[in-house]
Design an enzyme around this catalytic site. Structure first.
Site, PDB file in Angstrom:
ATOM      1  N   TRP A 103      26.104 -20.883  46.790  1.00 12.67           N
ATOM      2  CA  TRP A 103      26.981 -21.876  45.949  1.00 12.67           C
ATOM      3  C   TRP A 103      28.198 -22.115  46.313  1.00 12.67           C
ATOM      4  O   TRP A 103      28.244 -23.350  45.802  1.00 12.67           O
ATOM      5  CB  TRP A 103      26.402 -21.924  44.276  1.00 12.67           C
ATOM      6  CG  TRP A 103      24.812 -21.704  44.122  1.00 12.67           C
ATOM      7  CD1 TRP A 103      24.004 -20.221  44.681  1.00 12.67           C
ATOM      8  CD2 TRP A 103      23.500 -22.649  43.814  1.00 12.67           C
ATOM      9  NE1 TRP A 103      23.068 -21.273  44.536  1.00 12.67           N
ATOM     10  CE2 TRP A 103      22.705 -22.663  44.147  1.00 12.67           C
ATOM     11  CE3 TRP A 103      23.973 -24.220  44.708  1.00 12.67           C
ATOM     12  CZ2 TRP A 103      21.568 -23.447  44.852  1.00 12.67           C
ATOM     13  CZ3 TRP A 103      23.207 -25.536  44.495  1.00 12.67           C
ATOM     14  CH2 TRP A 103      21.617 -24.009  44.629  1.00 12.67           C
ATOM     15  N   ASP A 173      31.026 -22.599  37.426  1.00  5.02           N
ATOM     16  CA  ASP A 173      29.982 -22.734  37.738  1.00  5.02           C
ATOM     17  C   ASP A 173      28.791 -21.333  37.169  1.00  5.02           C
ATOM     18  O   ASP A 173      28.968 -20.411  37.840  1.00  5.02           O
ATOM     19  CB  ASP A 173      29.403 -22.489  39.171  1.00  5.02           C
ATOM     20  CG  ASP A 173      27.524 -23.143  39.211  1.00  5.02           C
ATOM     21  OD1 ASP A 173      26.725 -23.474  38.305  1.00  5.02           O
ATOM     22  OD2 ASP A 173      27.561 -23.684  40.375  1.00  5.02           O
ATOM     23  N   LYS A 197      17.473 -21.931  34.850  1.00  2.03           N
ATOM     24  CA  LYS A 197      17.689 -20.653  35.036  1.00  2.03           C
ATOM     25  C   LYS A 197      17.670 -20.370  34.021  1.00  2.03           C
ATOM     26  O   LYS A 197      16.913 -19.086  33.690  1.00  2.03           O
ATOM     27  CB  LYS A 197      18.415 -19.946  36.396  1.00  2.03           C
ATOM     28  CG  LYS A 197      18.168 -20.718  37.600  1.00  2.03           C
ATOM     29  CD  LYS A 197      19.593 -21.286  38.662  1.00  2.03           C
ATOM     30  CE  LYS A 197      18.772 -21.727  39.628  1.00  2.03           C
ATOM     31  NZ  LYS A 197      19.896 -22.475  40.049  1.00  2.03           N
TER      32      LYS A 197
HETATM   33  C1  LIG Z   1      20.591 -23.491  41.001  1.00  3.39           C
HETATM   34  C2  LIG Z   1      22.337 -23.438  41.366  1.00  3.39           C
HETATM   35  C3  LIG Z   1      22.893 -24.825  41.525  1.00  3.39           C
HETATM   36  C4  LIG Z   1      22.230 -26.139  41.524  1.00  3.39           C
HETATM   37  O1  LIG Z   1      21.331 -26.233  40.647  1.00  3.39           O
HETATM   38  P1  LIG Z   1      20.573 -28.452  40.560  1.00  3.39           P
HETATM   39  O2  LIG Z   1      20.552 -27.905  38.413  1.00  3.39           O
HETATM   40  O3  LIG Z   1      19.738 -27.784  42.021  1.00  3.39           O
HETATM   41  O4  LIG Z   1      21.448 -29.131  41.090  1.00  3.39           O
HETATM   42  C5  LIG Z   1      24.388 -24.789  41.228  1.00  3.39           C
HETATM   43  N1  LIG Z   1      24.852 -23.619  41.438  1.00  3.39           N
HETATM   44  C6  LIG Z   1      24.067 -22.264  41.117  1.00  3.39           C
HETATM   45  C7  LIG Z   1      25.330 -21.011  41.174  1.00  3.39           C
HETATM   46  C8  LIG Z   1      22.643 -22.627  40.915  1.00  3.39           C
HETATM   47  O5  LIG Z   1      22.267 -20.780  41.386  1.00  3.39           O
END
Ligand SMILES: *Cc1c(COP(=O)(O)O)cnc(C)c1O
Length: 362
Positions: A103, A173, A197
């Site tokens: 990521w 993030d 998530k």
């Molecule tokens: C799932 C995830 C993303 C991507 O998220 P989207 O909403 O599908 O764009 C980005 N960073 C992390 C750490 C993730 O787990």
């Protein structure tokens, strides 16, 4: 209803059963208005109440200071990878990133479209099995911010402490670990997370940003990609993802009902320990991927001695009602995602299954 699956999906992921049932009750008739919340204006008083209450709940649960804005955006965390450098890197500046895996890599790729990128630290040489040592971090003074990936969902590593960045804003993030534990929001310039998530269904991206960082975007940035558009309109410039925000609202109330983030953290730690203990007491039958000090309490990654055995593990686990244990296609192996909404019972059942599988195949 049939028995609920033991859901270890990485994302979209498990939601609390209570939340699903509440949503079901209100699905056709929201608060007695004879319509669902999806069928009314986003400017109606019913929706506006949900919108503001969701922001208030976040502020309360995460103890978000008053000089931070709470935005509900679209396009997922992946859109933030671009929006952050597009809005924050001003002329003569660059950006700085900590590289910890898949990521982080995607975030870095987008930042490179908007200027020079410093990789301030990386655990590439350690195959992203750990968070790099950040004590000797030398951030380029021209950096508009330092970006970290709080939890690498695919690799299964998580920051236990965030770096000190002085006057340089820290951006995180937190897509896969937001609300899994208390964090000191005042240490961050910005926190963002796709909802699917730990917050609710997909469709909404939460951005928590220090006011001064999002007040003025560069002139050339299009309206919808400007933080200042969404700040000025309190995320109601255009139609927000109403149903997703409504579901986040219910999830936040559920967390509040658990007692708050300290309680949630303790609960998550206990759940993850059940599975890590099954790994650590297996005499090498299961091998944890992450270095123990940086193990994630959200995504538990492990391997077995052969791919055949892993396949057999997955096939047998599916028959027992376990879902989502296959590792990400880019790394293989196995992964159990134990987000907030995954019940203790599921984690206990998985640990028991792992011990039993080892007895039969070890
Ligand atoms: C799932 C995830 C993303 C991507 O998220 P989207 O909403 O599908 O764009 C980005 N960073 C992390 C750490 C993730 O787990």
């Amino acid at each position: 209803m049939n028995k609920r699956a033991y859901n270890f999906n990485a994302g979209p992921a498990a939601l609390p059963l209570e939340v699903l049932q509440q949503a079901q009750e209100q699905f056709v008739d929201f608060q007695g208005i004879g319509m669902s919340i999806m069928e009314i204006s986003h400017r109606s008083k019913q929706y506006e109440q949900v919108h503001h209450e969701t922001q208030d709940l976040l502020r309360e649960l995460m103890n978000i200071p008053s000089n931070y804005k709470i935005l509900f955006l679209q396009g997922g965390a992946s859109t933030q990878f671009a929006m952050i450098p597009m809005n924050l890197v001003k002329s003569g500046q660059m950006s700085s990133y900590v590289h910890t895996g898949s990521w982080a890599n995607k975030a870095i790729k987008e930042a490179k479209l908007f200027g020079e990128v410093q990789i301030a630290a990386s655990s590439k040489e350690q195959e992203f099995k750990e968070i790099p040592d950040l004590s000797k971090l030398a951030i380029n003074p021209k950096a508009a911010y330092l970006h970290v990936t709080s939890n690498e969902t695919i690799g299964g590593i998580q920051y236990s402490e965030y770096p000190n960045t002085g006057d340089i804003p820290l951006i995180a993030d937190m897509s896969s670990d937001i609300l899994c534990r208390p964090v000191d929001v005042s240490r961050f310039g910005m926190i963002y997370a796709g909802a699917q998530k730990n917050l609710g269904p997909s469709g909404v991206t939460l951005v928590i940003a220090r006011e001064d960082l999002v007040q003025q975007s560069p002139e050339h940035v299009p309206t919808m990609f400007r933080y200042d558009t969404h700040v000025e309109n309190n995320s109601l410039y255009n139609t927000p993802p109403v149903y997703s925000i409504y579901m986040v609202n219910l999830v936040l109330k559920w967390i509040k009902g658990k007692g708050g983030l300290a309680e949630v953290q303790q609960f998550n730690t206990e759940k993850a320990s059940l599975i890590y203990d099954a790994i650590d007491s297996s005499n090498g039958f299961y091998k944890g991927v992450a270095v123990p000090k940086d193990r994630s309490i959200m995504n538990i990654t492990f391997t077995m001695s052969s791919e055949e055995l892993e396949k057999q593990f997955i096939a047998e686990s599916q028959k027992e009602g376990f879902v989502g244990l296959k590792g990400h296609r880019s790394v293989g192996g196995l992964r159990a995602s134990t987000y907030n909404a995954v019940p203790y019972e599921s984690c206990k059942a998985l640990a028991d299954f792992m011990i039993d599988f080892q007895k039969r195949n070890g």
